[in-house]
Write an enzyme that holds these catalytic residues in place. Sequence first.
Site, short mmCIF file in Angstrom:
data_model
loop_
_atom_site.label_atom_id
_atom_site.label_comp_id
_atom_site.label_asym_id
_atom_site.label_seq_id
_atom_site.Cartn_x
_atom_site.Cartn_y
_atom_site.Cartn_z
N HIS A 104 -38.17 10.39 21.49
CA HIS A 104 -36.87 9.98 20.92
C HIS A 104 -35.96 11.16 20.62
O HIS A 104 -35.08 11.05 19.77
CB HIS A 104 -37.10 9.13 19.66
CG HIS A 104 -37.81 7.84 19.96
ND1 HIS A 104 -38.55 7.15 19.04
CD2 HIS A 104 -37.88 7.12 21.11
CE1 HIS A 104 -39.05 6.04 19.60
NE2 HIS A 104 -38.67 6.01 20.86
N GLY A 170 -49.98 7.03 12.43
CA GLY A 170 -48.78 6.72 11.66
C GLY A 170 -47.63 6.08 12.40
O GLY A 170 -46.50 6.49 12.26
P1 NAD Z 1 -42.55 3.22 11.25
O1 NAD Z 1 -41.79 3.69 10.05
O2 NAD Z 1 -42.16 1.96 11.92
O3 NAD Z 1 -44.08 3.07 10.81
C1 NAD Z 1 -44.71 4.06 10.03
C2 NAD Z 1 -46.20 3.88 10.07
O4 NAD Z 1 -46.76 4.98 9.36
C3 NAD Z 1 -46.72 2.59 9.39
O5 NAD Z 1 -47.70 1.98 10.20
C4 NAD Z 1 -47.31 3.10 8.07
O6 NAD Z 1 -48.42 2.34 7.63
C5 NAD Z 1 -47.74 4.51 8.48
N1 NAD Z 1 -47.86 5.46 7.37
C6 NAD Z 1 -47.16 5.52 6.21
N2 NAD Z 1 -47.55 6.57 5.47
C7 NAD Z 1 -48.53 7.20 6.19
C8 NAD Z 1 -49.33 8.35 5.97
N3 NAD Z 1 -49.25 9.09 4.85
N4 NAD Z 1 -50.24 8.71 6.93
C9 NAD Z 1 -50.37 7.97 8.08
N5 NAD Z 1 -49.62 6.88 8.34
C10 NAD Z 1 -48.73 6.49 7.40
O7 NAD Z 1 -42.59 4.45 12.23
P2 NAD Z 1 -42.58 4.52 13.83
O8 NAD Z 1 -43.58 3.55 14.38
O9 NAD Z 1 -42.72 5.96 14.14
O10 NAD Z 1 -41.12 4.01 14.25
C11 NAD Z 1 -39.96 4.49 13.58
C12 NAD Z 1 -38.88 5.09 14.45
O11 NAD Z 1 -37.93 5.75 13.57
C13 NAD Z 1 -39.41 6.18 15.37
O12 NAD Z 1 -39.09 5.81 16.65
C14 NAD Z 1 -38.72 7.48 14.96
O13 NAD Z 1 -37.91 7.98 16.02
C15 NAD Z 1 -37.80 7.15 13.82
N6 NAD Z 1 -38.13 7.93 12.59
C16 NAD Z 1 -38.52 9.24 12.69
C17 NAD Z 1 -38.86 9.97 11.55
C18 NAD Z 1 -39.26 11.42 11.72
O14 NAD Z 1 -38.89 12.04 12.70
N7 NAD Z 1 -40.05 11.99 10.80
C19 NAD Z 1 -38.80 9.38 10.30
C20 NAD Z 1 -38.40 8.02 10.21
C21 NAD Z 1 -38.08 7.31 11.37
#
Ligand code: NAD
Length: 226
Positions: A104, A170
């Site tokens: 992404h 995650g």
């Molecule tokens: P999501 O937010 O839909 O799901 C997050 C997942 O992480 C959940 O299953 C949750 O149970 C799990 N989780 C929460 N805390 C955790 C921990 N401490 N350790 C392990 N797992 C944990 O995320 P997604 O499936 O990546 O989809 C979200 C979209 O939004 C992505 O495509 C991304 O591009 C974007 N996004 C990116 C970031 C980033 O770059 N850090 C942050 C937020 C959203």
Amino acid sequence: MKHIVVLTGAGISAESGLKTFRDSDGLWEGYDIEEVATPQAWRRNPALVQEFYNMRRKSVLEAKPNLAHSALAELEGKYKVTVITQNIDDLHERAGSTNVLHLHGIITRSQSSLNPNLTYPIDGWELKMGEKCELGSQLRAHVVWFGEAVPMIEDAALVCAKADLFILVGSSLAVYPAAGLVNYVPWKVPKYIVDPNIPYLPSDFIKIEEKATIGVPKLISELLNE
Ligand code: NAD
């Protein structure tokens, strides 16, 4: 050398202080994604979209990789490793992973709003309105918005199809086409998931129901001692 393929989502960066997407009722840091992460939002209010990603970039630059990111980097001592990440942060790279495919995009780069193949490094956290690409169009964050094509998806699917071992960390597996990648991993390949709240998955996954900073280092130390 065995090839380990790791697919990561927002959950791996949660303990670095970057909120996951679905933490709060489908809002991202308080915003409806329709307002900030779609081509329509950019057409309606580019300054708001720019500001949203400037704030996300600021948080990413202030965040540090955690024990899960660094454990994955250590795997490269013994295995060929490809990290496929849905994340737009650069924490895998900063932890030392050398082979990271960003499905992404990555927020530390900018992108032409005319040609997505024209990307540039950003100096600092702020991308200003009025900053233009070589074609003269406004620069935006180098991220894939909802409703846009995911150019790296075919490369990622080919990598998954060649995995000798697969680890998912995650991700709620709610965002397509990324979520469909698990279906490209051959059925006999060992598959692990680390997530404190495991999403619906094919049944052959070994489930490690823990936070990334606990579950990932544990799994990696087992793989390094094999
Ligand atoms: P999501 O937010 O839909 O799901 C997050 C997942 O992480 C959940 O299953 C949750 O149970 C799990 N989780 C929460 N805390 C955790 C921990 N401490 N350790 C392990 N797992 C944990 O995320 P997604 O499936 O990546 O989809 C979200 C979209 O939004 C992505 O495509 C991304 O591009 C974007 N996004 C990116 C970031 C980033 O770059 N850090 C942050 C937020 C959203």
